[in-house]
Scaffold this active site. Structure first.
Site, PDB file in Angstrom:
ATOM      1  N   LYS A 124       0.831  -1.202   0.000  1.00 39.55           N
ATOM      2  CA  LYS A 124       0.000   0.000   0.000  1.00 39.55           C
ATOM      3  C   LYS A 124       0.868   1.256   0.000  1.00 39.55           C
ATOM      4  CE  LYS A 124      -1.902   1.857   3.609  1.00 39.55           C
ATOM      5  NZ  LYS A 124      -2.698   2.117   4.834  1.00 39.55           N
ATOM      6  N   ASP A 142      -6.731   1.060   1.082  1.00 40.94           N
ATOM      7  CA  ASP A 142      -6.777   1.093   2.540  1.00 40.94           C
ATOM      8  C   ASP A 142      -8.183   0.696   2.984  1.00 40.94           C
ATOM      9  OD1 ASP A 142      -8.360   3.259   1.921  1.00 40.94           O
ATOM     10  OD2 ASP A 142      -7.311   4.669   3.243  1.00 40.94           O
TER      11      ASP A 142
END
Length: 227
Positions: A124, A142
């Protein structure tokens, strides 16, 4: 989990996002690629606002890997005490700074493999850096994007990797660069986890989410005074 929306519906959703905010921006403050890596790494299990509050003074004195090494772990710790898991994050930032200096000439690499090899940098974080700094159409999923993707049917998936693939596979190419920011901002401010602001949502008519928040009832009028 909603079913995958048709391509035409997804195109209309992102056309509306673009009309409302043509150039969405990330909310983590940074001055270069290195400070972006550090800010994103520090933001795990923390709010962007909390990270920004801590890093303003930090980046004023340590905005390169070498300056961070000169500051040292204890000096860094003093700046980020207000951020969750700050001790482990300080260790990771010092370690990744040393690797950048020793293996990359002090520069942040532009490949996902090299980024994820850095301590404290997962997929991420790497995708955020690739998207925001290097302008790659990478999708950093997320909790907000995972929720919006599944709730709306834009990008349903059982885990973040599946949602990332669904965004890449189903969002039209012209929207890929900003898709991550449009979705995260929508999840952060409109499509909230506990009580989504459906009456304020610009894609409510396209969203299959069944448990929509109803609009607030109009205020009751006061009864007329007695004669």
């Amino acid at each position: 989990m909603a079913r995958q929306l048709p391509y035409s519906t997804i195109r209309e959703i992102f056309a509306r996002f673009r009309a409302a905010e043509p150039e969405p921006k990330g909310e983590l403050e940074h001055v270069n690629a290195y400070t972006l890596v550090v800010a994103v790494a520090l933001s795990a299990q923390a709010t962007d606002a909390g990270v920004n509050k801590a890093t303003r003074a930090l980046f004023a004195v340590a905005d390169t890997p070498q300056k961070m090494l000169d500051l040292g772990e204890e000096g860094l710790t003093e700046h980020i005490r207000t951020i969750g898991l700050y001790r482990q994050k300080a260790k990771n930032v010092i370690r990744l700074s040393r690797i950048l200096v020793e293996e990359h000439g002090g520069e942040v690499p532009s490949s996902r493999a090299a980024l994820t090899a850095l301590p404290g940098v997962g997929r991420k974080t790497a995708n955020v850096v690739l998207n925001m700094w290097f302008r790659h159409p990478a999708q950093a999923v997320d909790t907000h994007i995972f929720r919006v993707g599944n709730r709306t049917g834009i990008a349903p998936g059982k885990d973040v990797d599946a949602v990332e693939r669904a965004i890449e596979d189903h969002v039209p190419a012209e929207f890929q660069q900003h898709a991550h920011h449009w979705l995260i901002l929508h999840g952060r401010y409109i499509c909230l986890a506990r009580r989504p602001r459906c009456p304020d949502c610009l894609i409510a008519d396209l969203c299959p989410f069944e448990d929509k928040t109803p609009p607030a009832p109009p205020p009751r009028k006061a009864p007329p005074p007695p004669l």
